[in-house]
Design an enzyme around this catalytic site. Structure first.
Site, short mmCIF file in Angstrom:
data_model
loop_
_atom_site.label_atom_id
_atom_site.label_comp_id
_atom_site.label_asym_id
_atom_site.label_seq_id
_atom_site.Cartn_x
_atom_site.Cartn_y
_atom_site.Cartn_z
CB CYS A 185 21.02 32.80 -26.43
SG CYS A 185 21.25 34.54 -25.99
CB THR A 186 23.63 33.29 -21.29
OG1 THR A 186 24.14 34.46 -21.97
CG2 THR A 186 24.63 32.16 -21.42
CG HIS A 187 20.42 37.73 -23.26
ND1 HIS A 187 21.74 37.57 -23.63
CD2 HIS A 187 20.29 39.04 -22.90
CE1 HIS A 187 22.37 38.73 -23.50
NE2 HIS A 187 21.51 39.64 -23.06
CE1 TYR A 190 29.44 42.05 -27.48
CE2 TYR A 190 30.30 39.96 -26.67
CZ TYR A 190 30.29 41.34 -26.63
OH TYR A 190 31.13 42.00 -25.76
N GLY A 191 25.14 38.60 -31.28
CA GLY A 191 24.63 37.49 -32.09
C GLY A 191 24.44 37.80 -33.55
CG ASP A 194 26.10 37.80 -21.92
OD1 ASP A 194 26.31 37.08 -22.91
OD2 ASP A 194 25.00 38.35 -21.71
CB SER A 195 26.60 40.26 -25.69
OG SER A 195 25.39 39.59 -25.37
CB CYS A 224 28.38 35.23 -24.09
SG CYS A 224 27.81 35.83 -25.69
CG ASN A 225 25.31 29.73 -25.49
OD1 ASN A 225 25.45 28.53 -25.40
ND2 ASN A 225 24.60 30.44 -24.63
CB THR A 226 27.27 34.82 -29.37
OG1 THR A 226 25.88 34.55 -29.30
CG2 THR A 226 27.62 35.39 -30.72
N1 DGL Z 1 23.91 36.01 -24.42
C1 DGL Z 1 24.51 35.73 -25.66
C2 DGL Z 1 24.62 34.23 -25.92
O1 DGL Z 1 24.61 33.43 -25.00
C3 DGL Z 1 24.13 36.42 -26.91
C4 DGL Z 1 23.23 37.55 -27.03
C5 DGL Z 1 23.67 38.51 -28.12
O2 DGL Z 1 24.50 39.35 -27.80
O3 DGL Z 1 23.23 38.38 -29.27
O4 DGL Z 1 24.74 33.83 -27.04
#
Ligand code: DGL
Length: 269
Positions: free
Chosen positions: A191-193, A49-50, A17-18, A80-82
């Site tokens: 987003c996984t956060h 990453y977003g 993940d990011s 990580c979705n992104t």
């Molecule tokens: N956790 C990441 C996701 O699921 C993105 C967070 C990021 O790096 O912007 O998209």
């Protein structure tokens, strides 16, 4: 604590993940596959990453996967979705034999469970603008009103370990409130956060009957299914090893990661 096994067949499952968000997916995977070994690489140094150019996210995703393969990972979860939207297809083309499981905003279950109300999708600006997301949203556009909610700056709260407080309320007031209609039925945490902010988000919503949904459980189930089909799932009656690695060295990020993962036993760093 050493990782058990070596090479592709007995190695750990690699997670990336990011930053710390993918721990929400790892948490589900550990619940579902307690005997499995896992290695988690969080790229907090290069987060977020977003809001980065897609090509850069793609390059960073390849770097993470190469690191995990170098550590003997037998399968990869892009938690990580992104990064999934940016790089999953390219990674699968580059590693056709490798199990690569990605995560996407849980629009499908949200629509299947819906009763006609509005579905909000909170995610990074990058996720929301990529073709993968637009196609997913397009598939269900005639079944529900799906409204993307770009949340630049929200993952940073989780990276800092700030899971509640007035600043978070202000964030929701500015970025989420404008999209909340009377008929909002579901919020997809894309987003996984964001699952780590669920408790505070519930408080912010003040008891409104809105379902919060994310893709972590579905992704962990898909990982388990893919490992089993390939005969790679560890099912002995022993607890697996979990190793957490981050591109930021030091105690602080390690402590935040462990707090978020919240396992009842110790893990290696
Ligand atoms: N956790 C990441 C996701 O699921 C993105 C967070 C990021 O790096 O912007 O998209």
């Amino acid at each position: 604590m050493p990782l058990s096994g070596s090479g592709r067949s007995g190695g750990p499952v690699g997670f990336m993940d990011s930053g710390l968000g993918g721990l929400s997916v790892l948490r589900e995977a550990i619940r579902l596959m307690p005997s499995e070994d896992f290695i988690y690489f969080g790229d907090s140094l290069n987060a977020p990453y977003g809001t980065k150019p897609v090509e850069e996210v793609c390059r960073l995703a390849f770097d993470s996967v190469e690191y995990l393969l170098g550590r003997g990972a037998k399968a990869i979860t892009i938690a990580c979705n992104t990064a999934t939207a940016a790089a999953a297809a390219k990674l699968r083309a580059a590693y056709p034999e490798l199990i690569i499981v990605g995560i996407e905003p849980a629009i499908k279950p949200a629509v299947l469970d819906s009763h006609g109300g509005r579905i909000l999708v909170m995610a990074t600006p990058n996720t929301l603008k990529q073709d993968k997301f637009l196609e997913l949203m397009g598939q269900y556009a005639d079944q529900a009103e799906i409204v993307p909610v770009p949340c630049a700056g929200l993952m940073e709260f989780v990276e800092r370990g700030d899971l509640e407080g007035a600043d978070l309320d202000d964030y929701f007031t500015d970025h989420l409130q404008p999209f909340l209609s009377e008929d909002t039925e579901t919020i997809v945490l894309g987003c996984t956060h964001y699952p780590f902010l669920k408790q505070h988000l519930r408080r912010f919503l003040k008891g409104r009957d809105i379902t919060l949904i994310d893709g972590s459980r579905g992704t962990a189930m898909e990982l388990k299914r893919r490992l089993r089909v390939r005969g790679l799932l560890k099912e002995e009656d022993v607890k697996g090893h979990v190793e957490i690695v981050n591109s930021i060295p030091g105690e602080e990020i390690r402590a935040t990661a462990l707090r978020l993962l919240n396992l009842p036993y110790s893990v290696t760093q």
